[in-house]
Write an enzyme that holds these catalytic residues in place. Structure first.
Site, PDB file in Angstrom:
ATOM      1  N   ASP A  68       0.822  -1.205   0.000  1.00 47.84           N
ATOM      2  CA  ASP A  68       0.000   0.000   0.000  1.00 47.84           C
ATOM      3  C   ASP A  68       0.860   1.260   0.000  1.00 47.84           C
ATOM      4  O   ASP A  68       1.926   1.309   0.618  1.00 47.84           O
ATOM      5  CB  ASP A  68      -0.901   0.026   1.234  1.00 47.84           C
ATOM      6  CG  ASP A  68      -1.887  -1.129   1.250  1.00 47.84           C
ATOM      7  OD1 ASP A  68      -3.026  -0.929   0.816  1.00 47.84           O
ATOM      8  OD2 ASP A  68      -1.504  -2.221   1.702  1.00 47.84           O
ATOM      9  N   LYS A  69       0.357   2.293  -0.662  1.00 49.65           N
ATOM     10  CA  LYS A  69       1.044   3.583  -0.671  1.00 49.65           C
ATOM     11  C   LYS A  69       0.809   4.333   0.628  1.00 49.65           C
ATOM     12  O   LYS A  69       1.754   4.801   1.277  1.00 49.65           O
ATOM     13  CB  LYS A  69       0.577   4.433  -1.851  1.00 49.65           C
ATOM     14  CG  LYS A  69       1.174   5.842  -1.859  1.00 49.65           C
ATOM     15  CD  LYS A  69       0.686   6.666  -3.039  1.00 49.65           C
ATOM     16  CE  LYS A  69       1.295   8.060  -3.005  1.00 49.65           C
ATOM     17  NZ  LYS A  69       0.861   8.894  -4.161  1.00 49.65           N
TER      18      LYS A  69
END
Length: 350
Positions: A83-84
């Site tokens: 995930d960013k």
């Protein structure tokens, strides 16, 4: 039971008649740690870096390292995408000849936590799973107990292994684009976009198949996933089989799990009763390679810690590779996930 899902600047509200909570995808409240397949050898021609990143995609991080080393990004190995909007750790690999260059590496969003050696580079899929630590907010003491109880129940009976909304990109029209491209009505030149749309197409129909199978189990008033004649099962070592008799005992002891279809070529397809449902979500003419995906996964190592003053519950757990923490949270809240619900996540408040 009604469910409300809203997103506002990566703030998520999950609400049902029984349980509601908020969670935020940011570097403080959403932490992901990659679990490798096994131990690295400590020797070999490849350098393994244990890295931490914040508010960066895995591709962004790889691009930073590629530029720093002045090498193509394809020379850097990694096991999966993280995930960013989170703090995440994972392992990457480069040729050992670059080891000394990392002594001076500095980046405000990337930290090297450790280094070792291995005999080969890391390849996509070379991970056991991921451990998540997520803070849930606006949780009272009663809901904290309910959340832990439901989470442990899901861990025992199995979590429907839906693709999360992240799989479908930021735009709600990705499935329509995918359909048009596959029909030949839309030409896509960009190879990455084309690959993304194919994955959207496969994932969408897997989710819809799984949704029907979950509803079938509920119609039969079963607390477990109902198995059908002709289902294809995956064993713990990844082998596929279609037993003549339904393997109820092996399923109960988690030695096998039923699988769903990611449509395409060169892939086993269900038979008999299972095929009647699966065929509705199939595309035998799709030229890309198909796969089988586990219908259920089993969250493990669940730990809940409640902070009354902050009305916050920290829940940590492990999921196998390819599974989504957000789907687990949705399931805890009582949501029956469908790819059609992706649009709900785009209803931002103005």
């Amino acid at each position: 039971m009604s469910t409300i899902i809203k997103e506002l600047d990566r703030e998520y509200l999950l609400s049902t008649q029984d349980i509601d909570f908020k969670f935020y995808q940011n570097e403080k409240d959403f932490v992901v740690d990659e679990i490798p397949l096994g131990e690295f050898l400590g020797k070999g021609n490849y350098l393994i870096l244990h890295v931490q990143k914040k508010e960066l995609t895995t591709w962004d991080m790889i691009a930073v390292f590629a530029e720093y080393l002045a090498i193509p990004a394809q020379k850097i190995g990694y096991a999966g995408l993280k995930d960013k909007h989170a703090t995440t750790t994972q392992y990457i690999s480069v040729e050992s000849k670059y080891e000394k260059l990392f002594n001076n590496f500095q980046h405000k969003q990337i930290k090297i936590l450790g280094k070792t050696r291995h005999s080969h580079s890391i390849r996509m899929g070379d991970l056991k799973g991921n451990r998540f630590s997520i803070n849930l907010y606006d949780v009272d003491a009663i809901d904290a107990g309910r959340i832990e109880k439901v989470a442990r129940k899901i861990a025992k009976s199995g979590l429907p292994n839906y693709f999360g909304y992240q799989r479908f990109g930021r735009e709600a029209g990705s499935i329509e684009q995918a359909r048009e491209m596959i029909k030949g009505e839309l030409f896509i030149e960009d190879a990455k976009l084309k690959s993304f749309l194919i994955s959207v197409y496969q994932s969408y129909y897997f989710n819809e198949w799984l949704r029907e199978r979950v509803f079938l189990s509920k119609e039969k008033e079963s607390s477990e996933f109902v198995l059908l004649n002709g289902d294809i099962y995956m064993s713990n070592d990844g082998k596929l089989s279609t037993p003549k008799l339904i393997p109820s005992k092996e399923f109960a002891t988690k030695k096998v799990v039923p699988t769903g279809l990611l449509c395409g070529r060169d892939v086993f397809r269900a038979k008999d009763d299972a095929a009647e449902i699966e065929s509705k979500y199939d595309d035998e003419f799709l030229q890309e390679k198909g796969q089988r995906r586990e219908a259920l996964v089993y969250p493990s190592d669940i730990d809940c810690r409640y902070v009354k003053k902050e009305t916050m519950l920290n829940i940590s757990f492990m999921l196998p590779k390819g599974s989504y923490a957000t789907v687990f949270l949705e399931s805890i809240a009582g949501k029956n996930y469908s790819a059609k619900d992706v649009k709900l996540n785009k209803n931002r408040k103005k």
